[in-house]
Scaffold this active site. Structure first.
Site, short mmCIF file in Angstrom:
data_model
loop_
_atom_site.label_atom_id
_atom_site.label_comp_id
_atom_site.label_asym_id
_atom_site.label_seq_id
_atom_site.Cartn_x
_atom_site.Cartn_y
_atom_site.Cartn_z
N GLU A 227 0.83 -1.21 0.00
CA GLU A 227 0.00 0.00 0.00
C GLU A 227 0.87 1.27 0.00
OE1 GLU A 227 -2.63 -0.67 3.32
OE2 GLU A 227 -3.92 -1.98 2.16
N GLU B 145 -6.82 -7.66 -1.01
CA GLU B 145 -7.35 -7.69 0.36
C GLU B 145 -8.87 -7.47 0.30
OE1 GLU B 145 -5.44 -5.14 3.19
OE2 GLU B 145 -3.48 -6.12 2.97
#
Length: 599
Positions: A181, A256
């Site tokens: 991320e 995710e």
């Protein structure tokens, strides 16, 4: 001669087995993943070996397989493997990453490896080692040469452990993630390119992927040419369109998808509605998109490993449990969410799923009283002199507690202000408890009363809770990070007592039941006729740490929502088991009760 023939035959058989394994290939096509040259849908469940006792690794992997997963995603926490600079541990407790991956392969599962170096994961400092913070002006997750020197050491060490387990070498690892991320943090593309290059230089020759929120700026800042695009999460065509805009020539997947969510101290347990994750997984299955469930089973933040976020009033520490309201709960039991996802996945894959493994046994221990045993004030180490207070890291300490002590000269009462406190302090004047200061509530000051003592003694007992693991406040040193003032006067000339309370510390305590002021260790034993998992309910205590048979179960806190600490069977024994409780506020004996579940 016969021995040589047998040995040669065994060697040939071993070689044939390796060659048979090596026939598998995994590659990126323009819009899909290819296993052995054919389109392949990854259905992954995420497990973190560091959060699960090694004795339960196989059980949790089997649970994921029985829910319909064909892949295991696994975070690797750098700071769990290199706790002291330059010294790696890949063997003790649950640190044998390679063994976890081998078990996954034995169970017929592929592996997505998520090695960081930064991973987030609600884990202390996002997996980065806190020894980095001993360098005052260091920058992380960028090309700061001091940070990168440590990263290179880590990449080399981990690569040596997992290289043989790549799909290119007959192993189960089909992809490796580059950072995590990154678009939510920064935009140093050269750093990402360097990271990918480091893995490649160390023999990691499988496809790579990145993972970012499905927003154009984040994907632009966090992606790497040639790497698959992970979306956190990818639950709609619009999300996948964003990935296509970034790079139409590599596949995208939901890296995710969240069946549950995290919880901070002082909140209610997160219990997201099951309908949301069922809707997302149904979309992914019906459109033949690959995905990873973050997490299928969370486990536990034992010891000092829980992280924190920077929301609220600037600091939100995470619970000890990482149950996450996941399909498989903290103790390894399938939930209603598990059954719903299992039925949904089975309806699309049309494959008969394995039977759900038998649950790990759990028992309730009988209530028992825990009595004062020792005082932290009678177990202080030799102090270090400091003109002004410094952070834990400046004294070479990563976790635990620290006492800052000084004599008040000039100003002797009034508003005491700490700039800045990380994270929780109990304040004492002449040995008497004055009150607490809690960073979580945005507190940084307390009123010191007048004293009859000519030269009052001030002691500030600081607890370091989890370092922030996400976004811009990642540099989160512990203790008193700048200075202490009393009515605006800067207090000088301190004695500092470091108390990391590492493994083995409680076995060396000097007994002494002085309960005149908080900071007490309590001790007792409890009996188990049958060794099994259990929970210890700490509702009758205030705030502290629990050790059972020397194992640090983690933190409890009366503000909840967590009141029970998970104690796995491998840490217990038949007969007498020792418990030591350190509480920052409690001074009187209290009862600990048993339970089979977290709630």
């Amino acid at each position: 001669m016969r021995k040589l023939i047998v040995m040669s035959a065994l060697a040939l058989l071993s070689c044939q087995m390796v060659q048979a394994q090596a026939k598998h290939t995994f590659a990126l096509a323009k819009s899909e993943f290819l296993l052995d040259g054919k389109p392949y849908q990854i259905i992954s469940g995420e497990l973190h070996p560091a959060r699960i006792p090694k004795e339960y690794w196989r059980h949790r992997i089997q649970m994921a397989k029985a829910m319909g997963c064909n892949t295991i995603a696994a975070y690797v926490f750098w700071n769990y493997l290199e706790q002291e600079e330059g010294s790696f541990d890949f063997s003790s407790e649950n640190r044998n990453v390679a063994e976890f991956i081998r078990i996954a392969q034995q169970e017929g599962m592929w592996v997505l490896l998520r090695p960081g170096p930064y991973v987030c994961g609600e884990w202390e400092f996002g997996g980065l080692p806190p020894y980095l913070l001993r360098t005052p002006d260091i920058k992380v997750r960028c090309l700061d040469p001091r940070y990168m020197a440590a990263v290179e050491r880590y990449v080399k060490a981990l690569s040596e452990q997992v290289k043989s387990l790549l799909v290119t070498n007959g192993g189960p690892i089909i992809m490796v993630q580059v950072e995590n991320e990154y678009g939510s943090y920064a935009n140093d593309k050269q750093y990402l390119y360097k990271l990918k290059g480091l893995w490649e230089q160390n023999g990691i020759n499988v496809p790579f992927y990145t993972a970012d929120g499905p927003v154009d700026p984040l994907l632009e800042a966090g992606s790497v040419p040639g790497a698959a695009i992970g979306l956190d999460s990818g639950g709609s065509e619009g999300d996948f369109d964003a990935a296509k805009r970034q790079n139409p020539d590599v596949p995208a997947f939901s890296s995710e998808s969240y069946p549950g969510w995290l919880t901070h101290w002082g909140e209610k347990f997160a219990h997201p509605d099951t309908s949301g994750i069922l809707r997302e997984v149904r979309f992914l299955l019906s459109t033949n998109r690959s995905f990873n469930l973050y997490v299928i089973h969370g486990g536990t933040n034992f010891g000092y490993t829980a992280g924190a976020n920077s929301g609220g009033k600037g600091y939100e520490p995470d619970l000890t449990t990482y149950d996450y309201d996941a399909p498989i709960n903290e103790q390894g039991v399938p939930t209603a969410k598990y059954m719903a996802l299992r039925n949904l996945i089975a309806s699309y894959t049309k494959k008969k799923l394995p039977a759900i493994p038998a649950p790990i046994p759990a028992v309730t221990v009988a209530n028992f009283e825990v009595k004062p045993y020792a005082s932290v004030w009678e177990n202080l180490p030799a102090p270090v002199a400091s003109v002004q207070p410094k952070t834990f890291e400046a004294y070479g300490q990563d976790y635990g507690f620290m006492v800052y002590k000084t004599k008040l000269i000039g100003r002797k009462y009034g508003t005491l202000k700490i700039t800045d406190l990380h994270d929780y302090a109990t304040v004492f004047l002449n040995g008497k408890y004055v009150g607490k200061i809690d960073r979580r509530l945005g507190e940084n000051s307390i009123n010191l009363p007048k004293s009859d003592v000519k030269d009052p003694i001030l002691e500030i007992f600081v607890e370091a809770m989890g370092r922030i693991n996400f976004a811009q406040e990642l540099i989160d040193r512990k203790g008193i990070t700048d200075r202490v003032t009393l009515e605006g006067m800067t207090l000088m000339d301190w004695q500092v007592y470091g108390m990391p309370m590492k493994d083995g510390f409680v076995s060396q305590l000097k007994p002494g039941a002085d309960t005149s002021r908080p900071g007490i260790f309590f001790k007792a034993s409890f009996t188990m006729n049958t060794v099994a998992d259990t929970y210890l309910d700490m509702s009758n205590f205030k705030k502290g740490i629990v050790w059972v048979n020397g194992h640090n179960l983690g933190r409890y806190w009366e503000i909840g929502p967590q009141k029970r600490l998970y104690c796995p069977a491998p840490w217990l024994k038949k007969g007498e088991n020792e418990i030591v409780v350190f509480d920052l506020h409690q001074t009187a004996a209290a009862t600990v009760s048993g339970a089979k579940t977290l709630e």
